[in-house]
Design an enzyme around this catalytic site. Structure first.
Site, short mmCIF file in Angstrom:
data_model
loop_
_atom_site.label_atom_id
_atom_site.label_comp_id
_atom_site.label_asym_id
_atom_site.label_seq_id
_atom_site.Cartn_x
_atom_site.Cartn_y
_atom_site.Cartn_z
N HIS A 1 0.81 -1.24 0.00
CA HIS A 1 0.00 0.00 0.00
C HIS A 1 0.84 1.29 0.00
O HIS A 1 0.64 2.18 0.83
CB HIS A 1 -0.97 0.01 1.18
CG HIS A 1 -2.18 -0.86 0.99
ND1 HIS A 1 -2.99 -0.78 -0.13
CD2 HIS A 1 -2.72 -1.82 1.78
CE1 HIS A 1 -3.98 -1.66 -0.01
NE2 HIS A 1 -3.83 -2.31 1.12
N HIS B 1 -4.50 -9.17 2.40
CA HIS B 1 -5.83 -8.57 2.24
C HIS B 1 -6.52 -8.25 3.56
O HIS B 1 -7.09 -7.18 3.72
CB HIS B 1 -6.73 -9.48 1.38
CG HIS B 1 -8.03 -8.87 0.98
ND1 HIS B 1 -8.12 -7.63 0.37
CD2 HIS B 1 -9.31 -9.32 1.08
CE1 HIS B 1 -9.39 -7.36 0.12
NE2 HIS B 1 -10.13 -8.36 0.54
N ASN C 1 -6.75 -6.50 -5.01
CA ASN C 1 -7.98 -5.80 -5.41
C ASN C 1 -7.70 -4.33 -5.72
O ASN C 1 -8.42 -3.72 -6.51
CB ASN C 1 -9.07 -5.94 -4.34
CG ASN C 1 -8.67 -5.43 -2.98
OD1 ASN C 1 -7.72 -5.93 -2.40
ND2 ASN C 1 -9.38 -4.45 -2.47
N HIS C 2 -6.63 -3.76 -5.14
CA HIS C 2 -6.32 -2.36 -5.45
C HIS C 2 -5.68 -2.23 -6.84
O HIS C 2 -5.99 -1.28 -7.56
CB HIS C 2 -5.45 -1.75 -4.35
CG HIS C 2 -6.24 -1.44 -3.12
ND1 HIS C 2 -6.75 -0.17 -2.85
CD2 HIS C 2 -6.67 -2.22 -2.11
CE1 HIS C 2 -7.44 -0.21 -1.71
NE2 HIS C 2 -7.41 -1.44 -1.24
N ASP D 1 -1.80 -5.61 -3.66
CA ASP D 1 -2.08 -4.33 -2.99
C ASP D 1 -0.78 -3.58 -2.74
O ASP D 1 -0.42 -3.24 -1.62
CB ASP D 1 -2.90 -4.51 -1.71
CG ASP D 1 -4.38 -4.72 -1.99
OD1 ASP D 1 -4.75 -4.81 -3.18
OD2 ASP D 1 -5.17 -4.77 -1.02
#
Ligand SMILES: [Mn+2]
Length: 226
Positions: free
Chosen positions: A22, A183, A75-76, A49
């Site tokens: 992230h 996640h 998913n990002h 991610d």
């Protein structure tokens, strides 16, 4: 399109998995230096991610160019693959505001790069194959996976499912030595059957990156397994 990437055994160095990044690549670099990570022979496998929330999302492209760094799609990254149709406000709430500031060409570069990422990686180790997915895999037997991933809903399961960790399901996945996922943010790594959940919030001031040695399945940084 191949949804699974296969990696042969690393004969000369070590292999590690890391949880969700992230946009905190400097902090990850510090964690790698602390364990003596050697880019000449070691490999780092990320559970996806790489982007959103943190200040260094744009560095994801640079990291993905490194021969020792590999990642599955989270998913990002999938938001970025779908940037033309995604719910932008929802994505912004989830840390994707930086993407909206990019030029059209930059957006297309990110999307094109992330579309090349596999949904699953499998890494050969001396003790058997270790799998990596962002959230989970949609089947009980590893040998069924390649066929199952033909459907978008099964691929979405890889990106999004919290079913196993939320319900503390301990039956694991058959036909693979271990599955490593992220996640779901956790205070420390959690092992359910042979599934290792390693998103220990390295991207947050409250957490640290977990680096899991894929040969020994031992946590070598940040948080000890309970
Ligand atoms: Mn995620």
């Amino acid at each position: 399109m191949t949804f699974i990437a296969h990696f042969t055994r690393n004969a000369s160095g070590r292999d590690y998995a890391v949880g969700d990044i992230h946009g905190h690549f400097s902090k990850l670099e510090t964690a790698l230096m602390a364990i003596g990570f050697d880019t000449a022979k070691d490999r780092l496998f990320a559970v996806g991610d790489l982007i959103d929330r943190g200040p260094q999302s744009t560095q994801a492209l640079h990291w993905l160019q490194q021969p020792w760094f590999h990642a599955v799609r989270g998913n990002h990254e999938d938001y970025a693959c779908r940037w033309q149709t995604v719910d932008i406000e929802n994505w912004r709430i989830n840390g994707g505001g930086w993407f909206q500031e990019l030029s059209l060409a930059e957006k297309e570069t990110f999307a094109a790069t992330f579309k090349t990422l596999p949904f699953v990686m499998e890494i050969e180790t001396a003790a058997g194959v270790v799998g990596i997915a962002h959230a989970d895999v949609p089947c009980q037997c590893w040998s069924d996976l390649a066929t199952r991933l033909d459907t978008r809903s099964a691929r979405d399961y890889c990106l999004w499912s919290r079913h196993r960790i939320r319900n503390k399901l301990t039956f694991g996945v058959d036909g693979v030595r271990a599955l490593v996922v992220g996640h779901e943010p956790l205070p420390q790594p959690v092992v359910l059957g042979n599934v290792y959940h390693i998103d220990t919030r390295g991207w947050s001031t409250k957490g640290n990156f977990t680096l899991l040695d894929l040969h020994s399945l031992a946590v070598v940084a940040s948080c000890a397994l309970p």
